[in-house]
Design an enzyme around this catalytic site. Structure first.
Site, PDB file in Angstrom:
ATOM      1  N   GLU A   1       0.842  -1.210   0.000  1.00  0.00           N
ATOM      2  CA  GLU A   1       0.000   0.000   0.000  1.00  0.00           C
ATOM      3  C   GLU A   1       0.873   1.254   0.000  1.00  0.00           C
ATOM      4  O   GLU A   1       1.887   1.319   0.714  1.00  0.00           O
ATOM      5  CB  GLU A   1      -0.895  -0.023   1.244  1.00  0.00           C
ATOM      6  CG  GLU A   1      -1.787   1.193   1.400  1.00  0.00           C
ATOM      7  CD  GLU A   1      -2.500   1.196   2.743  1.00  0.00           C
ATOM      8  OE1 GLU A   1      -3.461   1.986   2.878  1.00  0.00           O
ATOM      9  OE2 GLU A   1      -2.105   0.444   3.634  1.00  0.00           O
TER      10      GLU A   1
ATOM     11  N   LYS B   1      -9.621   2.280  -3.204  1.00  0.00           N
ATOM     12  CA  LYS B   1     -10.117   1.766  -1.919  1.00  0.00           C
ATOM     13  C   LYS B   1     -11.460   2.411  -1.603  1.00  0.00           C
ATOM     14  O   LYS B   1     -11.611   3.632  -1.686  1.00  0.00           O
ATOM     15  CB  LYS B   1      -9.097   2.081  -0.820  1.00  0.00           C
ATOM     16  CG  LYS B   1      -9.454   1.546   0.560  1.00  0.00           C
ATOM     17  CD  LYS B   1      -8.350   1.880   1.555  1.00  0.00           C
ATOM     18  CE  LYS B   1      -8.652   1.322   2.945  1.00  0.00           C
ATOM     19  NZ  LYS B   1      -7.599   1.687   3.916  1.00  0.00           N
TER      20      LYS B   1
ATOM     21  N   CYS C   1      -5.393  -2.724   2.765  1.00  0.00           N
ATOM     22  CA  CYS C   1      -5.250  -2.608   4.222  1.00  0.00           C
ATOM     23  C   CYS C   1      -6.524  -2.967   4.976  1.00  0.00           C
ATOM     24  O   CYS C   1      -6.909  -4.121   5.090  1.00  0.00           O
ATOM     25  CB  CYS C   1      -4.767  -1.200   4.578  1.00  0.00           C
ATOM     26  SG  CYS C   1      -4.276  -1.003   6.310  1.00  0.00           S
TER      27      CYS C   1
END
Length: 505
Positions: A263, A320, A374
């Site tokens: 990430e 995301k 994440c």
């Protein structure tokens, strides 16, 4: 001893039981201790004379559990301690105390419905589901998370995390249930106790999962969070990742078919990163690369993953969509922006904007993968929201925020839960550990430890057939829970009728 002092002693014991219960989670991984602590607080709960006392016990148990289990929450504030360390006690106490309210609600409702313990089998997991959904949810540290190393953890593939939490609470209730009545009933109670305890002592083994011919390389640069955005050290971390990408495979290993970077693996936003992408593509020597990067669109920023082709072109982008409240955006910031308070609105550059939702990334011969950035791997529902069944799961994360022990290991445990639930392998790459290849039974086939720079070449395991949970999601849990609530209410009405008849007679 006065009644008030006895109530305070019970409350203190509940808090202590919560602190002990957290030993069930990583890095300790002792579900038997968690079971014993939960059983202990259920015994204390019996002595609660009113729903308000029961709520206090539930809150105390939750506060102790979350305070110990989530002590890693201090770590983000220590990245820049001179500015933020003073906030850590308030943030940790506020979050753990606030989330403990869900357990207070569960104990309160259960005592309102019945003076017995067994309604908590349905009420407490229902409160956990509320914790996982309300205000975007935060289902970190559920009881079912403690099961990933043991045989009962495979039940996640059947009924998911909330269903296994219900099973865990049911076992704790069986531990404290008085074995009365016919011998058959007594035998059932003792049988549940023995089988449950035995299952929690047996690690999950089994045969090795079959593997595909595909090799995936995971690049772990080990950049400490305090150094990750340091202009002096940015080139060092970038060059390290290039070297790890270009490194030859170990003797006997095939060349990778896919390379994963973590990430926010590079410091430059995507629109300014053409030179960096060219270097990455050259280091990969034609192998596709998936890497985390920040992306700008007008004034909106996205935490993204991009698929980089052999000529440094961005083939596909994933944004995301499940963001961390206060960490990646300000809740209700967009609403405030509409009334002129643009400083908190994501679309005006304050934090990240949310992507459209779960999506698949086409990786050619490897099949389609579901990217998770994440925090998204914490949510079983985000994985179940995939538009089609992927060939594997792919998590890009920066666990440097979580400290050097408890937090990253708990995050890894949740990634393993998602693999079990879906019956899919997961390739997990982290900035500073734990990078791992996880098979469809949640077992780690190969890994790079915390605080270690390097690359991990691992064969991609073959997926299992679609699991019941991947097909039905939370519906079985909801059906069992609603049936349980109906039973509790019927029993309560029957008891009230008996009480009225007794008074009349």
């Amino acid at each position: 001893m006065t009644l008030r002092s006895a109530a305070w002693m019970r409350f203190g014991a509940a808090v202590l039981a919560g602190v002990v219960a957290a030993f069930g989670q990583a890095p300790y991984d002792l579900p038997l201790v968690l079971l014993a602590a939960l059983a202990a607080v259920l015994l204390i709960y019996r002595a609660a004379a009113t729903p308000r006392q029961a709520a206090a016990l539930g809150w105390g148990f939750g506060f102790g559990y979350f305070l110990h289990g989530w002590s890693w929450l201090v770590s983000p504030f220590m990245v820049d301690p001179e500015r933020y360390a003073w906030m850590a006690p308030f943030a940790v106490a506020g979050l753990t105390g606030g989330l403990a309210l869900y357990w207070a609600l569960a104990f309160y409702v259960s005592r309102r419905l019945s003076a017995q313990v067994w309604p908590l089998i349905f009420v407490l997991p229902a409160a956990e589901m509320l914790r996982g959904y309300l205000f975007t949810g935060f289902p970190w540290g559920m009881f079912s998370q403690s099961l990933v190393n043991h045989w009962p953890g495979q039940g996640l593939a059947l009924v998911g995390p909330y269903g296994m939490t219900l099973a865990f609470v049911a076992l704790a209730v069986a531990m404290v249930q008085r074995a009365r009545g016919p011998l058959l009933r007594q035998g059932a109670v003792w049988g549940a106790r023995v089988l449950g305890v035995a299952a929690l002592t047996v690690p999950f083994g089994g045969r090795d999962a079959p593997v595909t011919d595909h090799m995936i390389r995971m690049v772990q640069p080990n950049a400490a969070q305090k150094d990750k955005w340091d202009p002096v050290k940015i080139p060092e971390f970038f060059d390290r990742q290039l070297a790890l990408t270009a490194a030859p495979p170990a003797q006997g290993d095939a060349a990778p078919d896919l390379i994963l970077w973590s990430e926010t693996a590079i410091a430059w936003p995507l629109d300014l990163a053409h030179g960096a992408l060219t270097y990455i593509s050259e280091a990969a020597a034609g192998t596709p690369v998936v890497l985390g990067v920040q992306r700008r669109d007008d004034m909106a920023y996205y935490n993204s993953a991009v698929l980089l082709g052999p000529d440094a072109e961005v083939v596909q982008t994933y944004d995301k969509h499940h963001l961390v409240p206060f960490g990646e955006y300000i809740p209700f910031g967009d609403l405030l922006g509409r009334i002129g308070l643009r400083g908190m609105a994501a679309q005006f550059g304050s934090g990240f904007s949310s992507g459209p939702g779960a999506d698949l990334m086409d990786l050619g011969p490897l099949g389609q993968a579901l990217p998770l950035i994440c925090y998204e791997a914490v949510f079983a529902r985000d994985v179940n929201a995939a538009p089609a069944r992927p060939a594997f799961l792919m998590q890009l994360t920066n666990d440097a925020w979580f400290g050097k022990g408890q937090g990253p290991l708990q995050h890894l445990a949740q990634a393993r839960m998602r693999a079990i639930e879906q019956g899919l392998p997961m390739a997990r790459v982290a900035n500073t550990g734990v990078s791992a290849m996880i098979d469809p039974w949640g077992r780690i086939t190969k890994s790079l430890a915390l605080n270690e720079a390097g690359f991990l070449d691992a064969h991609l395991p073959a997926p299992r057939p679609a699991t019941p949970y991947s097909r039905w999601g939370e519906w079985p849990f909801l059906f069992i829970t609603l049936a349980g609530f109906a039973l509790v209410i019927l029993r309560r009405r029957r008891n009230l009728k008996f009480d009225q008849r007794g008074r009349q007679s």
